[in-house]
Structure formats: structure tokens, C-alpha cells
Design a protein around this motif. Structure first.
Motif, PDB file in Angstrom:
ATOM      1  N   PHE A 182       9.026 -14.350   5.067  1.00 28.09           N
ATOM      2  CA  PHE A 182       8.567 -13.242   5.905  1.00 28.09           C
ATOM      3  C   PHE A 182       7.116 -12.900   5.587  1.00 28.09           C
ATOM      4  N   LYS A 183       6.457 -12.332   6.596  1.00 28.94           N
ATOM      5  CA  LYS A 183       5.090 -11.842   6.458  1.00 28.94           C
ATOM      6  C   LYS A 183       5.034 -10.538   7.257  1.00 28.94           C
ATOM      7  N   ILE A 184       4.289  -9.555   6.750  1.00 35.48           N
ATOM      8  CA  ILE A 184       4.216  -8.252   7.426  1.00 35.48           C
ATOM      9  C   ILE A 184       2.765  -7.841   7.614  1.00 35.48           C
ATOM     10  N   ALA A 185       2.489  -7.263   8.766  1.00 38.75           N
ATOM     11  CA  ALA A 185       1.199  -6.629   9.039  1.00 38.75           C
ATOM     12  C   ALA A 185       1.484  -5.163   9.354  1.00 38.75           C
ATOM     13  N   ALA A 186       0.832  -4.261   8.623  1.00 37.28           N
ATOM     14  CA  ALA A 186       0.993  -2.820   8.854  1.00 37.28           C
ATOM     15  C   ALA A 186      -0.361  -2.246   9.237  1.00 37.28           C
ATOM     16  N   TYR A 187      -0.379  -1.455  10.288  1.00 33.64           N
ATOM     17  CA  TYR A 187      -1.608  -0.846  10.790  1.00 33.64           C
ATOM     18  C   TYR A 187      -1.441   0.666  10.805  1.00 33.64           C
ATOM     19  N   PHE A 239       6.656  -5.071  -2.885  1.00 33.68           N
ATOM     20  CA  PHE A 239       7.476  -6.191  -3.367  1.00 33.68           C
ATOM     21  C   PHE A 239       6.957  -7.529  -2.838  1.00 33.68           C
ATOM     22  N   MET A 240       6.081  -7.486  -1.838  1.00 33.50           N
ATOM     23  CA  MET A 240       5.511  -8.699  -1.253  1.00 33.50           C
ATOM     24  C   MET A 240       4.084  -8.896  -1.769  1.00 33.50           C
ATOM     25  N   PRO A 241       3.611 -10.132  -1.837  1.00 27.55           N
ATOM     26  CA  PRO A 241       2.210 -10.335  -2.237  1.00 27.55           C
ATOM     27  C   PRO A 241       1.278  -9.925  -1.091  1.00 27.55           C
ATOM     28  N   PHE A 242       0.196  -9.228  -1.405  1.00 27.87           N
ATOM     29  CA  PHE A 242      -0.763  -8.809  -0.388  1.00 27.87           C
ATOM     30  C   PHE A 242      -1.810  -9.898  -0.163  1.00 27.87           C
ATOM     31  N   ALA A 243      -2.061 -10.207   1.089  1.00 24.83           N
ATOM     32  CA  ALA A 243      -3.153 -11.113   1.435  1.00 24.83           C
ATOM     33  C   ALA A 243      -4.444 -10.307   1.537  1.00 24.83           C
ATOM     34  N   SER A 244      -4.348  -9.097   2.128  1.00 27.60           N
ATOM     35  CA  SER A 244      -5.502  -8.202   2.198  1.00 27.60           C
ATOM     36  C   SER A 244      -5.019  -6.788   2.482  1.00 27.60           C
ATOM     37  N   ALA A 245      -5.834  -5.833   2.059  1.00 18.82           N
ATOM     38  CA  ALA A 245      -5.544  -4.421   2.301  1.00 18.82           C
ATOM     39  C   ALA A 245      -6.877  -3.707   2.473  1.00 18.82           C
ATOM     40  N   ASP A 246      -7.109  -3.172   3.658  1.00 18.88           N
ATOM     41  CA  ASP A 246      -8.361  -2.501   3.990  1.00 18.88           C
ATOM     42  C   ASP A 246      -8.075  -1.027   4.236  1.00 18.88           C
ATOM     43  N   ALA A 247      -8.375  -0.187   3.246  1.00 22.68           N
ATOM     44  CA  ALA A 247      -8.086   1.240   3.355  1.00 22.68           C
ATOM     45  C   ALA A 247      -8.921   1.906   4.444  1.00 22.68           C
ATOM     46  N   ASN A 248     -10.159   1.477   4.624  1.00 19.84           N
ATOM     47  CA  ASN A 248     -11.004   2.092   5.653  1.00 19.84           C
ATOM     48  C   ASN A 248     -10.513   1.759   7.051  1.00 19.84           C
ATOM     49  N   GLY A 249     -10.080   0.534   7.253  1.00 14.54           N
ATOM     50  CA  GLY A 249      -9.591   0.126   8.571  1.00 14.54           C
ATOM     51  C   GLY A 249      -8.112   0.399   8.764  1.00 14.54           C
ATOM     52  N   GLY A 250      -7.397   0.677   7.667  1.00 11.66           N
ATOM     53  CA  GLY A 250      -5.980   0.978   7.757  1.00 11.66           C
ATOM     54  C   GLY A 250      -5.118  -0.246   8.035  1.00 11.66           C
ATOM     55  N   VAL A 251      -5.508  -1.400   7.498  1.00  8.09           N
ATOM     56  CA  VAL A 251      -4.773  -2.637   7.763  1.00  8.09           C
ATOM     57  C   VAL A 251      -4.264  -3.223   6.448  1.00  8.09           C
ATOM     58  N   THR A 271       0.361  -8.849   4.406  1.00  9.12           N
ATOM     59  CA  THR A 271       0.991  -9.492   3.258  1.00  9.12           C
ATOM     60  C   THR A 271       0.884 -11.003   3.410  1.00  9.12           C
ATOM     61  N   ASP A 272       1.089 -11.674   2.310  1.00 12.68           N
ATOM     62  CA  ASP A 272       1.206 -13.121   2.337  1.00 12.68           C
ATOM     63  C   ASP A 272       2.676 -13.436   2.596  1.00 12.68           C
ATOM     64  N   TRP A 273       3.001 -14.690   2.775  1.00 15.35           N
ATOM     65  CA  TRP A 273       4.394 -15.064   2.995  1.00 15.35           C
ATOM     66  C   TRP A 273       5.217 -14.725   1.764  1.00 15.35           C
ATOM     67  N   TYR A 274       6.389 -14.150   2.012  1.00 15.48           N
ATOM     68  CA  TYR A 274       7.317 -13.781   0.946  1.00 15.48           C
ATOM     69  C   TYR A 274       8.647 -14.464   1.216  1.00 15.48           C
ATOM     70  N   GLN A 275       9.135 -15.148   0.213  1.00 16.38           N
ATOM     71  CA  GLN A 275      10.417 -15.824   0.321  1.00 16.38           C
ATOM     72  C   GLN A 275      11.418 -15.090  -0.565  1.00 16.38           C
ATOM     73  N   PRO A 276      12.432 -14.454   0.031  1.00 18.90           N
ATOM     74  CA  PRO A 276      13.417 -13.741  -0.782  1.00 18.90           C
ATOM     75  C   PRO A 276      14.081 -14.688  -1.783  1.00 18.90           C
ATOM     76  N   PRO A 277      14.328 -14.220  -2.996  1.00 14.20           N
ATOM     77  CA  PRO A 277      14.935 -15.082  -4.019  1.00 14.20           C
ATOM     78  C   PRO A 277      16.303 -15.630  -3.599  1.00 14.20           C
ATOM     79  N   SER A 278      17.023 -14.864  -2.788  1.00 13.48           N
ATOM     80  CA  SER A 278      18.367 -15.283  -2.383  1.00 13.48           C
ATOM     81  C   SER A 278      18.364 -16.289  -1.230  1.00 13.48           C
ATOM     82  N   SER A 279      17.196 -16.535  -0.645  1.00 12.46           N
ATOM     83  CA  SER A 279      17.140 -17.414   0.525  1.00 12.46           C
ATOM     84  C   SER A 279      15.952 -18.367   0.416  1.00 12.46           C
ATOM     85  N   SER A 280      16.244 -19.634   0.242  1.00 17.07           N
ATOM     86  CA  SER A 280      15.152 -20.594   0.121  1.00 17.07           C
ATOM     87  C   SER A 280      14.719 -21.157   1.466  1.00 17.07           C
TER      88      SER A 280
END
Length: 173
Positions: free
Chosen positions: A111-116, A83-95, A98-107
Motif C-alpha cells: 500500500f501507498k498513501i497520499a494525504a493532503y 507505521f508506513m515509511p514516508f517518501a516526503s512530507a511538506d508541512a507548508n504545502g500540507g502534503v 508514503t513509500d510502499w508499505y507491505q504488511p508483515p502478514s501479507s507478502s
């Protein structure tokens, strides 16, 4: 180098159209061989996981990517964070970043997420999630703390999705 005299060429090579016709069958082969890049020849014979859309690792299990991360965790994280825009996704490195995401209900917040993905096994300690939050103060975005359960909720959702993918694929590891 001296130019070749046209009279010394075979008959088929004297005409530009004939030269083109002679070369055409070779072009697709050359184009395909250029696409091979630095692929590991062994990876061409590895089975493909059709549900996850990734190659299985040469060293083993059904839930590994070649780079050494768990394919179910990877796909679970991609699905959960889609649901968030991806800034980068590296399948080999497992990283996944996301880019910044602004919920529609809150201006006034974003939020930004990093998953490893840290391991080849489908385990909770093979996944690390970091959530960043900013609030708008005037015309500036200012870092603010994330609610205490936000990171654990996202981690739980990724793990649940990964387990569901593994069960749907028929692997009970």
C-alpha cells in the motif's frame, strides 16, 4: 590588487595565530546568521506550539501552520501514518506521501498513501486521503482496487487524532 606588506599591518594582525584568535569570536555569529536563510522576520516572534512541534501561523489561530494548513490535521496525519515509511512530507504545502508499505502478514500486497491537508480549519473536508494498493502477480506489482472502507477508515483515524491533539492542547475552537 596589490598584496599588503606585513609591516603595514597592526601588530595583532602580523601573527597568523593572533589573526585566528581575533576572528574566533566572530565565527559563531557568522555561522548563525547564515542559518537564517529566507525566514520571515515576523515568524521569529510567533508563539510556538510545543505539543505539535510547529510554528503557529502569523495570521492567527492556534491550529494553523505558517503555510496555511491545519497543524492538528497535519500532526494527526503524521501520527496516523507513522507505521508506513514516508517518501516526503511538506508541512507548508500540507502534503504527505508514503513509500510502499507491505504488511508483515501479507507478502503479496502493498500500500501507498497520499494525504493532503487543504485548509486551515479542522474540518473533515480539509483532508483528502488517497490509498493505492498493488498485488504481486508473478514478478510484477499490479495496481488493484482498495477496499471501499479503507480510505474512509484512515481519514476517520486522522480526524480523530487531530481532534484529540486539539483537545489535549486545551483549544476548543
Amino acid at each position: 590588487m596589490q598584496p599588503i606588506a606585513p609591516s603595514s599591518l597592526p601588530a595583532w594582525a602580523r601573527s597568523p595565530a593572533r589573526r585566528l584568535i581575533a576572528v574566533l569570536p566572530v565565527l559563531p555569529v557568522l555561522a548563525l546568521s547564515a542559518c537564517g536563510g529566507g525566514r520571515d522576520p515576523d515568524s521569529l516572534t510567533q508563539p510556538r506550539n510545543h505539543l505539535l512541534g510547529v510554528d503557529r501561523g502569523a495570521t492567527g489561530g492556534d491550529d494553523e501552520l505558517k503555510g496555511g494548513v491545519n497543524a492538528y490535521l497535519w500532526r494527526g496525519a503524521i501520527d496516523t501514518l507513522s507505521f508506513m515509511p514516508f517518501a516526503s512530507a511538506d508541512a507548508n504545502g500540507g502534503v504527505i506521501l508514503t513509500d510502499w508499505y507491505q504488511p508483515p502478514s501479507s507478502s503479496g500486497e502493498r500500500f501507498k498513501i497520499a494525504a493532503y491537508i487543504l485548509d486551515r480549519r479542522l474540518r473533515s473536508d480539509a483532508l483528502r486521503v488517497s490509498v493505492f494498493r498493488q498485488e504481486k502477480q508473478g514478478s510484477e506489482w499490479v495496481d488493484t482496487p482498495v477496499a471501499t472502507n479503507t480510505t474512509s477508515d484512515i481519514t476517520t483515524r486522522i480526524l480523530a487524532r487531530a481532534r484529540q491533539l486539539r483537545a489535549d492542547n486545551g483549544n476548543r475552537n
